[in-house]
Design a protein around this motif. Structure first.
Motif, short mmCIF file in Angstrom:
data_model
loop_
_atom_site.label_atom_id
_atom_site.label_comp_id
_atom_site.label_asym_id
_atom_site.label_seq_id
_atom_site.Cartn_x
_atom_site.Cartn_y
_atom_site.Cartn_z
N ILE A 26 0.83 -1.21 0.00
CA ILE A 26 0.00 0.00 0.00
C ILE A 26 0.87 1.26 0.00
CG2 ILE A 26 -1.66 1.32 1.37
CD1 ILE A 26 -2.84 -1.33 2.29
N ALA A 27 1.99 1.23 0.75
CA ALA A 27 2.88 2.39 0.80
C ALA A 27 3.50 2.65 -0.57
CB ALA A 27 3.98 2.16 1.83
N PHE A 28 3.97 1.59 -1.25
CA PHE A 28 4.53 1.74 -2.59
C PHE A 28 3.49 2.25 -3.57
CE2 PHE A 28 8.18 -0.87 -1.28
CZ PHE A 28 9.21 -0.20 -1.93
N GLN A 29 2.28 1.71 -3.46
CA GLN A 29 1.21 2.10 -4.38
C GLN A 29 0.84 3.57 -4.18
OE1 GLN A 29 -2.43 -0.46 -5.79
NE2 GLN A 29 -2.98 0.52 -3.87
N ASP A 30 0.74 4.01 -2.92
CA ASP A 30 0.44 5.42 -2.66
C ASP A 30 1.54 6.33 -3.21
OD1 ASP A 30 -1.86 4.66 -1.39
OD2 ASP A 30 -1.04 4.82 0.64
N TYR A 31 2.79 5.89 -3.04
CA TYR A 31 3.90 6.68 -3.57
C TYR A 31 3.83 6.75 -5.09
CZ TYR A 31 8.67 8.18 -4.56
OH TYR A 31 9.78 8.87 -5.03
N LEU A 32 3.43 5.66 -5.75
CA LEU A 32 3.31 5.65 -7.20
C LEU A 32 2.23 6.62 -7.67
CD1 LEU A 32 4.12 4.38 -9.93
CD2 LEU A 32 2.42 2.58 -9.50
N PHE A 33 1.10 6.64 -6.97
CA PHE A 33 0.02 7.58 -7.33
C PHE A 33 0.48 9.03 -7.16
CE2 PHE A 33 -3.37 4.24 -6.07
CZ PHE A 33 -3.17 3.59 -7.29
#
Length: 210
Positions: A26-33
């Protein structure tokens, strides 16, 4: 995500390895967004500064979304490999490793049957303790009742002692003998009273017949 419960690892780390990996994902995905939004803002700013270039924000957003989908697909593939490696090599406790709090089980191993027998014995001991506690409570209640009865008997004995003292002061002799004599006289009076009542009934019956 892995479906292995990894109970032993959870006992050691204090959290499930799957939960840890989910939070990382989730942390990586939020950073990608967030990164895609930054890229979109930079593109709008750079293209807007070019003379004669007409920038359509909706077109930029469509391009950003397509690029985000592309990046997310590749990210999911890479993360699946990373998760597999971390769960196997980092967040995994080997089968031959025993945690310190479980070493007592190695010293004193028990089978399921023996453990169940201990559980049954423990349950019986608990029932016995509850029964003993109930008996103790009943004995305490009985002891309190005996204290009350003892206090009443002491009052009666004090009363008898007082009567005996009065008898001695008036020359009545021994109180026990006087009390026994009084009881005998009372019994004689009751017999006389009963005899008088019977004779009275006979006389009334005789008068009615006359």
């Amino acid at each position: 995500m892995s479906v292995d419960p990894m109970v032993y690892e959870t006992q050691f780390f204090g959290f499930t390895p799957q939960t840890c990996m989910l939070r990382v994902y989730i942390a990586f995905q939020d950073y990608l967004f967030e990164m895609m939004l930054v890229v979109e803002g930079v593109m709008l700013k750079k293209l807007g500064g070019i003379p004669g270039c007409k920038v359509n924000p909706s077109q930029i957003r469509k391009c950003t979304e397509k690029f985000l989908i592309f990046m997310k697909e590749h990210f999911d593939k890479l993360f699946a490999k990373m998760e597999e490696v971390l769960l196997q090599l980092v967040l995994n406790i080997p089968k031959n490793v025993l945690l310190p709090e479980d070493r007592v089980q190695e010293q004193y191993p028990y089978s399921k049957e023996e453990f169940q027998a201990l559980q049954d014995e423990l349950q019986q001991l608990q029932q016995q303790c509850r029964a003993e506690a109930a008996k103790e409570q009943a004995l305490r209640a009985e002891l309190e009742e005996q204290k009350i009865v003892k206090a009443e008997l002491e009052k009666i004995l004090q009363c008898f002692d007082g009567l005996e003292s009065i008898c001695r002061e008036h020359g009545a002799g021994n109180f026990k003998e006087s009390f026994a004599l009084l009881t005998q006289n009372s019994k004689k009076l009751q017999d006389v009273l009963k005899d008088v009542e019977e004779k009275s009934k006979k006389m009334k019956l005789h008068d009615q017949l006359m």
